[in-house]
Design a protein around this motif. Structure first.
Motif, short mmCIF file in Angstrom:
data_model
loop_
_atom_site.label_atom_id
_atom_site.label_comp_id
_atom_site.label_asym_id
_atom_site.label_seq_id
_atom_site.Cartn_x
_atom_site.Cartn_y
_atom_site.Cartn_z
N MET A 1 -4.28 -1.38 -5.08
CA MET A 1 -3.91 -2.33 -4.61
C MET A 1 -4.08 -3.56 -5.11
O MET A 1 -3.13 -4.42 -5.70
N ALA A 2 -5.28 -3.74 -5.46
CA ALA A 2 -5.65 -4.70 -6.56
C ALA A 2 -5.11 -4.67 -7.90
O ALA A 2 -4.56 -5.86 -8.56
N ASP B 1 -3.58 -1.59 8.89
CA ASP B 1 -2.50 -2.07 8.69
C ASP B 1 -2.03 -2.44 7.53
O ASP B 1 -0.85 -2.31 7.01
N ARG B 2 -2.96 -3.28 6.75
CA ARG B 2 -2.63 -3.71 5.34
C ARG B 2 -2.48 -2.50 4.39
O ARG B 2 -1.21 -2.52 3.55
N ARG B 3 -3.24 -1.35 4.40
CA ARG B 3 -2.98 -0.33 3.67
C ARG B 3 -1.61 0.44 4.14
O ARG B 3 -0.78 0.75 2.95
N ARG B 4 -1.40 0.52 5.29
CA ARG B 4 -0.05 1.04 5.82
C ARG B 4 0.94 0.26 5.22
O ARG B 4 2.01 1.01 4.70
N GLU C 1 -11.53 3.31 -0.53
CA GLU C 1 -11.69 2.87 -1.90
C GLU C 1 -10.54 2.90 -2.87
O GLU C 1 -10.36 2.07 -3.39
N THR C 2 -10.06 4.14 -2.88
CA THR C 2 -8.97 4.34 -3.77
C THR C 2 -7.77 3.35 -3.55
O THR C 2 -7.05 2.71 -4.42
N ALA C 3 -7.33 3.26 -2.15
CA ALA C 3 -6.33 2.21 -1.86
C ALA C 3 -6.66 0.80 -2.19
O ALA C 3 -5.88 0.04 -2.89
N GLU C 4 -7.95 0.25 -2.10
CA GLU C 4 -8.18 -0.98 -2.49
C GLU C 4 -8.40 -0.96 -4.01
O GLU C 4 -7.80 -2.14 -4.47
#
Length: 259
Positions: free
Chosen positions: A52-53, A88-91, A46-49
Motif C-alpha cells: 500500500m505504501a 477496513d483500510r486493507r479491505r 505486513e505485506t499489505a502495508e
C-alpha cells in the motif's frame, strides 16, 4: 522502457523484499503487481502495508476476489488466515484494485487470462493420475484464451500470473504472453475437481524483467534467493506444513490438509 513484473506474492514479505531489492539493483521504470497478494499463512498484514505504501500499479487476482466475496466459512485455509487480518483500510484497498490494467499501449496486465481470474493462461490441467496433472499450454490453447485482447497491436505483451510457473510464449500473430512466476510460493497442489501439482524445483522467489528493444520485448525470468527457512517456520507455526515444505524446497511434500 524496463518493466519489472511481480505476481502471486501470497503474503511472503521476505520473498517480496528480496525481489524488490533485486529490482532496485537492476533498475526498472515501473513495477507492476499481477495479484494474489495476501492469501496464505505468512505475513499478511505486513505485506499489505508494504505494498500500500509503494503504490505500485496492481490488479486483483482470484484470491482478492475470494477474500472480498466469500463468507469466512466457505474460504479455504489460506484465504481464511488472510481474511482475519484484513481491517477496513486493507479491505478497501483490495476492493479498489482493477481486474485488468492497460499498463502502456503495448502491455496488458491480467491475473489468469484477460477474461477469467481462475483460468491458467500458459498451462493446461489434464487427467493424469500418475503425473503432475498439468502441462504447458499449446499455442492454440493460449491463443483461444487470449481471445481478442491486444489483437493487432504491434509488439503486444499480455502479462499474466496465477499458475506460479515462469513461462514465455509468442503467439503466431506476434502477441507475447509472459508469466513471471510467483514471488511467494514455488510449489502447491490443487484439486479435488482437477487434481494437479505445480513445482518450480527451488525455493527462489520469481519475477520477470521486460526491456523494450527496437525489435520487440526482451524478457528475463529471474530467480532470487531469500530466507525461505524463516517463511517455512512461520508457515509451520500457522499450522500449514504443506506450505512449509513447498517454501523450503520448491517441491510439494506434505499435501494441503495433511498434518
Amino acid at each position: 522502457m524496463k518493466i519489472a513484473v511481480v505476481s502471486d506474492i501470497h503474503g511472503n514479505l521476505a520473498a517480496l523484499d528480496a525481489v524488490l531489492a533485486d529490482i532496485d539493483e537492476a533498475g526498472a521504470d515501473v513495477t507492476v503487481n499481477l495479484g494474489d497478494i495476501l492469501s496464505g499463512p505468512l505475513w499478511v498484514a505486513e505485506t499489505a502495508e508494504r505494498l500500500m505504501a509503494l503504490e505500485l500499479p496492481t490488479i486483483a487476482g482470484n484470491h482478492e476476489r475470494q477474500l472480498l466475496e466469500l463468507p469466512r466459512e466457505r474460504m479455504g485455509a489460506s484465504d481464511a488466515h488472510a481474511a482475519a487480518q484484513l481491517d477496513d483500510r486493507r479491505r478497501a484497498w483490495l476492493a479498489w484494485l482493477p481486474k485488468t490494467l492497460r499498463l502502456t499501449d503495448e502491455v496488458l496486465c491480467c491475473h489468469g487470462t484477460p477474461t477469467h481470474d481462475l483460468v491458467y493462461f500458459l498451462e493446461t490441467v489434464v487427467a493424469q493420475p500418475d503425473g503432475p496433472g498439468i502441462r504447458a499450454a499449446t499455442p492454440a490453447e493460449a491463443r483461444e484464451r487470449a481471445g481478442t485482447a491486444m489483437a493487432g497491436v504491434p509488439h503486444a505483451v499480455i502479462l499474466c500470473g496465477h499458475s506460479h510457473v515462469p513461462r514465455v510464449l509468442r503467439l503466431a500473430d506476434g502477441r507475447l504472453i509472459v508469466n513471471p512466476g510467483s514471488v511467494g510460493l514455488q510449489a502447491y497442489d490443487d484439486g479435488p475437481a482437477h487434481p494437479h501439482v505445480v513445482e518450480n524445483g527451488s525455493p527462489h522467489a520469481r519475477y520477470a524483467m521486460l526491456r523494450r528493444r527496437e525489435a520487440g520485448w526482451q524478457v528475463e525470468l529471474r530467480s532470487v534467493p531469500y530466507d525461505a527457512e524463516a517463511a517455512a517456520r512461520l508457515a509451520e507455526s500457522n499450522h500449514r506444513p504443506d506450505w512449509a515444505d513447498a517454501l523450503r524446497t520448491g517441491f510439494v511434500g506434505r499435501r494441503a490438509g495433511v498434518a
